[in-house]
Design a protein around this motif. Structure first.
Motif, PDB file in Angstrom:
ATOM      1  N   SER A  32       0.594  -1.202   0.022  1.00 11.25           N
ATOM      2  CA  SER A  32      -0.103   0.143  -0.032  1.00 11.25           C
ATOM      3  C   SER A  32       0.842   1.308  -0.009  1.00 11.25           C
ATOM      4  O   SER A  32       0.419   2.289  -0.653  1.00 11.25           O
ATOM      5  N   SER A  36       0.390   3.471  -3.471  1.00 11.19           N
ATOM      6  CA  SER A  36      -0.330   4.533  -3.270  1.00 11.19           C
ATOM      7  C   SER A  36       0.573   5.777  -3.786  1.00 11.19           C
ATOM      8  O   SER A  36       0.135   7.054  -4.073  1.00 11.19           O
ATOM      9  N   GLY A 191      -5.903   4.674   1.032  1.00 10.51           N
ATOM     10  CA  GLY A 191      -5.018   5.406   0.379  1.00 10.51           C
ATOM     11  C   GLY A 191      -4.664   4.586  -1.110  1.00 10.51           C
ATOM     12  O   GLY A 191      -4.516   5.346  -2.355  1.00 10.51           O
ATOM     13  N   THR A 192      -4.541   3.282  -1.395  1.00  9.55           N
ATOM     14  CA  THR A 192      -4.363   2.748  -2.472  1.00  9.55           C
ATOM     15  C   THR A 192      -5.866   2.878  -3.487  1.00  9.55           C
ATOM     16  O   THR A 192      -5.511   3.032  -4.699  1.00  9.55           O
ATOM     17  N   LEU A 260      -4.276  11.020   1.352  1.00 13.57           N
ATOM     18  CA  LEU A 260      -4.169   9.642   1.545  1.00 13.57           C
ATOM     19  C   LEU A 260      -3.844   9.220   2.705  1.00 13.57           C
ATOM     20  O   LEU A 260      -4.332   8.226   3.225  1.00 13.57           O
TER      21      LEU A 260
END
Length: 265
Positions: A32, A36, A191-192, A260
């Motif tokens: 991640s 991200s 976030g991703t 994020l």
């Protein structure tokens, strides 16, 4: 002749002096943080300030901690607090620090065949997905996200199995793509998801449950177990992540205009 001699002398000096060896820090972290795009923002300033290179191994949290146990990395940046605490308690890691957090979200197709949109209870949402036998794509890789998913299934009183439940064994970005292609559900860190929004059509259907809180921590591999750990550089990296500069980079990082990650207090 004089110019030729000067050139030869410079060449001899150049060959006689060994090239300056840039120090490398080995970092095991979650997919991640890489998927991200956060690492692409965080690492260059640290590398430049410390004349070093950070060699990133982006895997699930379970695998990242295993790399720490075997001494194959110097520091880990992960997001599964129960696993992190066991890692430290077993003597594999030292000086764990809170770095940042975001949250998990349950994603699914916009037509939402399981009828979970807007639910405030993540466990109930998982129960409805299982009851509907709607496609669910799991990380299936012992990552922090997979760990949280298993906790949610347990809270729902469900043992997921059957053709509807797909264990990908892949990183978050690949799982998002798979779930999107199959118009199924999945659990993702926000976030991703935000980094991939625009590439996929999945929508956030469930969010806000306290069980979806997603904290990240950084831990140095214990040099008492693995003397080759680069203690000074690892500590500098941890100091950087939790410094005013690091916190500013984390909170300032945005994709599609949205923040994020948030820094830990």
């Amino acid at each position: 002749m004089k110019i030729w001699l000067q050139t030869m002398l410079l060449l001899i000096v150049f060959l006689a002096v060994p090239a300056f060896a840039v120090e490398h820090l080995r970092l095991a972290t979650t997919t991640s943080t890489e998927n991200s795009g956060l690492l692409a923002v965080l690492l260059p300033p640290f590398e430049q300030a410390n004349n070093c290179r950070v060699d990133v191994i982006a895997v699930g949290t379970g695998k990242a901690l295993k790399l720490g146990e075997t001494g194959d990395v110097d520091v880990v940046l992960v997001h599964a607090r129960s696993k992190e605490d066991k890692f430290v308690a077993a003597g594999y890691g030292v000086d764990r620090r809170d770095v940042m957090y975001n949250d998990f979200v349950i994603l699914g197709p916009k037509d939402d065949p399981a009828g979970i949109a807007g639910l405030a209870d993540a466990a109930m949402a998982m129960r409805r997905i299982a009851r509907a036998k709607a496609t669910f794509v799991s990380r299936g890789d012992d990552s922090g996200t997979h760990t949280r998913e298993k906790q949610l299934w347990q809270a729902a009183g469900v043992v997921p199995r059957g053709d509807w439940y797909l264990e990908a064994g892949r990183g978050m970005g690949e799982v998002l793509t798979m779930a999107d292609e199959r118009q199924g559900y999945t659990l993702s860190d926000r976030g991703t998801f935000l980094a991939y929004r625009g590439k996929i059509e999945l929508a956030v259907l469930v969010e806000g449950d306290r069980r979806l809180f997603n904290p990240y921590g950084v831990i140095m591999v214990n040099p008492a177990r693995h003397p080759h750990v680069k203690v000074e550089l690892a500590r500098k990296f941890m100091d950087f992540l939790t410094s005013a500069e690091g916190r500013k980079l984390i909170t300032g990082y945005r994709r599609n205009g949205e923040q994020l990650f948030y820094v830990a207090d």
